[in-house]
Write an enzyme that holds these catalytic residues in place. Structure first.
Site, short mmCIF file in Angstrom:
data_model
loop_
_atom_site.label_atom_id
_atom_site.label_comp_id
_atom_site.label_asym_id
_atom_site.label_seq_id
_atom_site.Cartn_x
_atom_site.Cartn_y
_atom_site.Cartn_z
N GLY A 14 0.84 -1.21 0.00
CA GLY A 14 0.00 0.00 0.00
C GLY A 14 0.86 1.25 0.00
O GLY A 14 1.85 1.31 0.72
N ARG A 75 0.93 -5.02 -4.85
CA ARG A 75 1.18 -6.19 -4.00
C ARG A 75 1.42 -7.34 -4.98
O ARG A 75 0.50 -7.77 -5.66
CB ARG A 75 -0.03 -6.47 -3.12
CG ARG A 75 -0.45 -5.30 -2.22
CD ARG A 75 -1.50 -5.74 -1.23
NE ARG A 75 -2.30 -4.62 -0.75
CZ ARG A 75 -1.92 -3.78 0.22
NH1 ARG A 75 -0.76 -3.92 0.78
NH2 ARG A 75 -2.72 -2.80 0.61
N ASP A 106 5.17 -4.75 6.14
CA ASP A 106 5.67 -6.07 6.58
C ASP A 106 5.63 -7.13 5.47
O ASP A 106 6.54 -7.94 5.36
CB ASP A 106 4.97 -6.54 7.86
CG ASP A 106 3.47 -6.64 7.70
OD1 ASP A 106 2.93 -6.08 6.73
OD2 ASP A 106 2.83 -7.28 8.54
N THR A 129 4.28 2.44 5.66
CA THR A 129 2.91 1.94 5.80
C THR A 129 2.17 2.83 6.77
O THR A 129 2.74 3.22 7.81
CB THR A 129 2.87 0.48 6.30
OG1 THR A 129 1.52 0.19 6.72
CG2 THR A 129 3.80 0.19 7.46
N ASP A 131 -0.03 1.89 8.67
CA ASP A 131 -0.45 1.10 9.82
C ASP A 131 0.47 1.24 11.04
O ASP A 131 0.08 0.92 12.15
CB ASP A 131 -0.55 -0.39 9.45
CG ASP A 131 -1.51 -0.62 8.28
OD1 ASP A 131 -2.39 0.23 8.08
OD2 ASP A 131 -1.36 -1.63 7.57
N ASP A 133 2.93 -0.59 11.99
CA ASP A 133 2.90 -1.90 12.66
C ASP A 133 4.20 -2.69 12.49
O ASP A 133 4.20 -3.91 12.53
CB ASP A 133 1.71 -2.72 12.11
CG ASP A 133 1.80 -2.93 10.61
OD1 ASP A 133 2.66 -2.31 9.96
OD2 ASP A 133 0.99 -3.71 10.08
N ARG A 175 -5.30 -2.19 9.29
CA ARG A 175 -5.21 -3.66 9.16
C ARG A 175 -5.37 -4.30 10.54
O ARG A 175 -6.42 -4.12 11.15
CB ARG A 175 -3.89 -4.06 8.50
CG ARG A 175 -4.00 -5.39 7.74
CD ARG A 175 -2.70 -5.74 7.10
NE ARG A 175 -2.44 -4.99 5.90
CZ ARG A 175 -2.93 -5.29 4.70
NH1 ARG A 175 -3.69 -6.33 4.55
NH2 ARG A 175 -2.65 -4.56 3.66
O1 F6P Z 1 -1.54 -1.56 4.91
C1 F6P Z 1 -2.10 -0.34 4.55
C2 F6P Z 1 -3.58 -0.45 4.36
O2 F6P Z 1 -4.09 0.82 4.01
C3 F6P Z 1 -4.36 -1.04 5.54
O3 F6P Z 1 -4.58 -0.10 6.54
C4 F6P Z 1 -5.60 -1.54 4.85
O4 F6P Z 1 -6.16 -2.61 5.57
C5 F6P Z 1 -5.09 -2.01 3.51
O5 F6P Z 1 -3.86 -1.35 3.29
C6 F6P Z 1 -6.01 -1.75 2.37
O6 F6P Z 1 -5.46 -2.33 1.24
P1 F6P Z 1 -5.94 -2.04 -0.24
O7 F6P Z 1 -5.52 -0.64 -0.60
O8 F6P Z 1 -5.26 -3.07 -1.06
O9 F6P Z 1 -7.43 -2.16 -0.22
#
Ligand code: F6P
Length: 323
Positions: A14, A75, A106, A129, A131, A133, A175
């Protein structure tokens, strides 16, 4: 290991605010040290597809204030497989690249660790990120911006919550982490926060809402971290138990975008420059981090395998005292 003459950089997973500041710092620090830089497009997909562009000082002009990532990101499922990593290694060899900087979270670090070990290839990570985390670092790129964006939205929603005497349940990202939720709840003066790291009892939440209501408390903001549940379900249960009117807001990807705060730009600059220095010192399989305002390097294995501590209890206690 021989002298490093050319490095690669990519953003993966992300996007998060501050990634561009980090790319800029990688490119400009390397340039000053007479090292060439190749930017890979769409993260590990760019490595596998040999989709890249040469980067110099000018190519990173005017990006420090931009959200997202100019290198694009993805990803990559293919990089999780051996064949994908083999193709990635072939690209790096063909381009005579001696080291790689991976900016991501991560999941990206898991891939980087596997790849670096498998091919004995120097890799340094930069935690990017929203998050926040990643174990071992106080902050990751983008979390400060995300919290500020979410806080701004909560402040606006409070106007309606107060004016129309309603209960708002607001879902934030993160997340499996409650980091964004805790910061926003404390900074936004929110009455309740539900995070994945702690169980909650909906009856207790409703009791305090009802008690507050009797005392004349007219509005309520409940922050729900996405890893704890859906705001819509929680709002439904609150309505059924208390009989009070609820509204739901899911902040979603708005939290990932926008101009990076000064903190994320500064962090991007520091991390980017430090990542190049680490590669030059022959370090590998590590990520940059910041601990008590000092730059640190953290083994990928530590960052990936440990859960970041949140100080959740002290936040929850303070939120209770202050509302
Ligand atoms: O890891 C970053 C994040 O924004 C999380 O907070 C969220 O759960 C996820 O990515 C959303 O992913 P995507 O943009 O693939 O929907």
């Amino acid at each position: 290991m021989g002298k490093i003459k050319r490095i690669g950089v990519l953003t993966s997973g992300g996007d998060s605010a501050g990634m561009n500041a980090a790319i800029r710092a990688v490119v400009r620090t390397a340039t000053v040290k007479k090292i060439e830089v190749v930017g890979f497009i769409r993260g590990y997909e760019g490595l596998i597809n040999a989709d890249y562009r040469r980067m110099d000082s000018r190519s990173v002009s005017g990006i420090v204030n931009l959200g997202g990532t100019v290198l694009k990101t993805a990803r990559s499922k293919r990089f999780a497989a051996k064949e994908g990593r083999r193709q990635a290694y072939a690209t790096l060899k063909n381009l005579s690249i001696d080291g790689l900087v991976v900016i991501g979270g991560d999941g990206s670090f898991r891939g980087a660790e596997k790849f670096g070990r498998e091919y004995n290839f120097p890799v340094i990570g930069i935690p990017g990120t929203i998050d926040n985390d990643i174990a071992g670092t106080d902050f990751t790129l983008g979390s400060d911006t995300a919290v500020n964006v979410a806080l701004d939205a909560v402040d606006k929603i409070r106007d309606t919550a107060t004016s129309m005497e309603r209960i708002f349940v607001i879902e934030v990202m993160g997340r499996n982490s409650g980091y964004i939720a805790l910061q926003v709840a404390l900074a936004g003066g929110c009455e309740e926060v539900l995070i994945p790291e702690r169980n909650f009892n909906i009856n207790k939440v409703c009791e305090s809402i009802t008690e507050g209501n009797i005392r004349g408390k007219i509005s309520w903001i409940v922050i729900v971290a996405e890893g704890r549940g859906k705001a819509a379900d929680i709002a439904d249960r609150i309505h059924k138990i208390t009989g009070l009117e609820t509204r739901v807001t899911v902040l979603g990807h708005i939290q990932r975008g926008g101009r990076p705060t000064y903190a994320d730009r500064v962090l991007g600059a520091k991390f980017g420059s430090f990542a190049v220095e680490l590669l030059l010192k022959g370090q590998t399989l590590k990520t940059t981090g910041i601990k008590s305002q000092k730059l640190v390097s953290i083994d990928f294995n530590y960052a990936i395998k440990n859960k970041k501590l949140l100080e959740a209890d002290s936040y929850l206690k303070l939120i209770k005292i202050l509302t």
